[in-house]
Structures are given as C-alpha cells and as structure tokens.
Write an enzyme that holds these catalytic residues in place. Structure first.
Site, short mmCIF file in Angstrom:
data_model
loop_
_atom_site.label_atom_id
_atom_site.label_comp_id
_atom_site.label_asym_id
_atom_site.label_seq_id
_atom_site.Cartn_x
_atom_site.Cartn_y
_atom_site.Cartn_z
N SER A 157 0.97 -1.33 -0.13
CA SER A 157 0.07 -0.17 0.08
C SER A 157 0.72 1.37 0.17
CB SER A 157 -0.95 -0.18 1.01
OG SER A 157 -1.87 0.97 0.96
N ASP A 252 -10.51 -4.34 -3.65
CA ASP A 252 -9.89 -3.36 -3.01
C ASP A 252 -10.26 -2.31 -3.95
OD1 ASP A 252 -7.98 -1.66 -2.14
OD2 ASP A 252 -6.49 -2.98 -2.44
N HIS A 282 -8.25 -5.44 0.49
CA HIS A 282 -6.95 -4.72 1.18
C HIS A 282 -6.59 -5.04 2.51
CE1 HIS A 282 -4.43 -1.12 0.17
NE2 HIS A 282 -4.47 -1.02 1.55
#
Length: 316
Positions: A157, A252, A282
């Site tokens: 991320s 996600d 996610h």
C-alpha cells in the site's frame, strides 16, 4: 462481492469492530483501533532479529530499522521492506510476522523500516527516511552479512508507494538502484475513478473516503499531487526502474490503481508481473496465518525475489 470464506469471516468481524470508516475515527482513533484490533498471530521463528538506529537525512533524525536474518552466513541478499498504513498508521511491529516469513521463504535478510508518519511528518519526510535506510543497508552490507549488489525493495500500500518513490529518486540522482520491486496493492495515483474505485468504494476495511483522507494527511498541498516522488503514477517516464512484481486484491478500491501502474511499467520497458488475488480485500498480505491467499501471495513474492537475486548472481 464474493469473498473467500476466511476473508468473509474477517469482513464480518470488521463490520462489528469497525462500524464506521477509519477516517471518521481521526488519526489518534485510527491508530488506536489498528493497534488493538488487527490480528496478531504468534510470529514464526527466524534465526535472528536485530534492531538498529539509522541516521536520517535531517540532523538529529534516527530511523529504527529491524533486520531479520534467516540463517548464519554472509553475502545474503536483502529486501528493504516498507510497511503500509496510509503513511499514517502501522510500523515494524505490524509487519513483523510477514518479514519473518519472507526472510524464511527467500533466504534473504529483510530490513523493515520504521519511517516517520504523517500527518506529523508529511511528504517528503517518510520518503527521505526510506531512502536513507536503503543507503545505510548498502553502506553497511559487510557488517550485516549482506550482498549490496542483491538488494531489493518492497512494501504494501503506502509502503509500495514509498518503494517506487525511492527507486525514482535514486534513478534521477544517478544512484545505484535496487534489483527488484515488490509492490503489494500499491497506492500510486490520487483518486482516479477506475472501476474498482467505484465497485469497492465502501471497503471492506479500506474505503474511498479513507484513501482520500490518507493522501491528504500525507501530501503538503495540492501541488504535491503532481510530484512523481509523492504520486509515482504522475512520473512522465518509469523507464530504468527495477523489474517488479505487483500484487493486487480483487475487492480493493485501489486494485485498478496497481494494475494500471504495472501496465505503465511494461509500456516503459520495465519487466513487471502482476497477479490479482481473488476473494480478498486490501490489507490481506501481512496477515500471516489468517487468509489462505496470504500464504499464496507470499510464496509467489518469494519466488519472484529469489529469481531476481539469482539473476544478479548469474550476471544476467
């Protein structure tokens, strides 16, 4: 939305534990919620774990770096790992089981970086910390028992964003580059309304509102949205960056962000493999022992890393 059974169970639990999005908790509330509720399975054993303080780019700044050694010996390859959390949450403790697992799976040292967090430290402070950590690992390779010519970089991320930003910074300064990038559901562009952004706007775990909130906590002003070191997808060219393995999660909101970035890498002549993991959302990658897809993704990442390190040793 069709989730795997283990991911569905996690999503159902999240719906009870997190009745409103992270951004509605505020920074302190989101940090406390993350500390208390995201899973913490017992970490797998690894040969050795050592903690170091690395000098930062700014006077008086020291960056904690935790190094995981899979076994004795010297000349080991290295993965510099940068945790996720929207540049605002998390730290080396959160990815401790993951880093142990990656070290054991790959036979490489893993150096996990506790970079400074936003909003107290906005862009470019976290990037500067990660860049300094990479320089330290390379300079102290002999002390660490590492091979500086076989250093990879990666993260999940926001950490994947920082990994590529470090590569862009090194490329533009003419510095040695890592040999590989591991980019797990990378946050590479600011609020592009791609299909996943719309379909999974409400999570689980990460919502579109959260994504925008994290970006705005990290960036200093609107001008930073056009800075490739902050938002790598704005780079005019990605040519010359290291090869990459891009991991995305089906459910996600930033899935398409990562997959589009992989296409950009390939269009600019960079070898980039991408794999979408179905039935998960996610945040699944560091959750060792929680999701079956986590083990699959870690095994895939390990294979790509081992192949990249072997190619350098072979001189290819």
């Amino acid at each position: 939305m069709k989730l795997d059974p283990d991911a569905q169970a996690a999503a159902d639990l999240l719906a009870r534990l997190l009745p409103r999005p992270l951004h509605q908790l505020g920074v302190a509330g989101a940090r406390e919620w993350t500390r208390r509720h995201l899973s913490r399975n017992p970490p797998p054993p690894v040969h050795e774990v050592t903690d170091h303080l690395v000098p930062g780019a700014d006077p008086g700044v020291e960056i904690p770096v935790r190094v995981y050694r899979p076994g004795p010996g010297s000349g080991l390859p290295v993965l510099l790992y940068l945790h996720g959390g929207g540049w605002t949450l998390g730290g080396v403790d959160r990815v401790d089981p993951l880093c142990r697992t990656l070290a054991n799976r790959t036979g490489c040292l893993v150096a996990s970086v506790e970079y400074r967090l936003a909003p107290e430290h906005k862009f470019p402070a976290p990037l500067q910390d990660c860049h300094a950590a990479l320089a330290w690992v390379t300079a102290h390779a002999a002390r660490l028992g590492a091979d500086p010519a076989r250093t990879a970089i990666g993260g999940d991320s926001a950490g994947a964003n920082l990994a590529t930003a470090v590569c862009l910074l090194a490329r533009d300064r003419g510095e040695p580059l890592p040999v590989f990038q591991l980019l797990v559901y990378p946050a590479m562009e600011y609020a592009e309304p791609r299909p996943s952004w719309i379909e999974y706007a409400d999570g689980p775990l990460l919502t579109v509102g959260d994504v925008l909130w994290f970006w705005d906590l990290y960036l200093r002003d609107e001008a930073d949205r056009a800075n490739p070191l902050a938002v790598p997808a704005t780079a005019p060219s990605l040519r010359g960056l290291p090869p990459a393995f891009v991991v995305t999660a089906e459910c996600d909101p930033i899935r398409d962000d990562g997959e589009h970035f992989a296409r950009r890498l390939r269009d600019d002549g960079v070898e980039a493999a991408v794999k979408r993991y179905p039935g998960v959302f996610h945040g699944f990658f560091p959750q060792v022992g929680v999701y079956a897809r986590t083990a699959e993704a870690i095994d895939d990442a390990a294979r790509h890393l081992v192949r990249a390190f072997a190619a350098v040793r072979a001189g290819t």
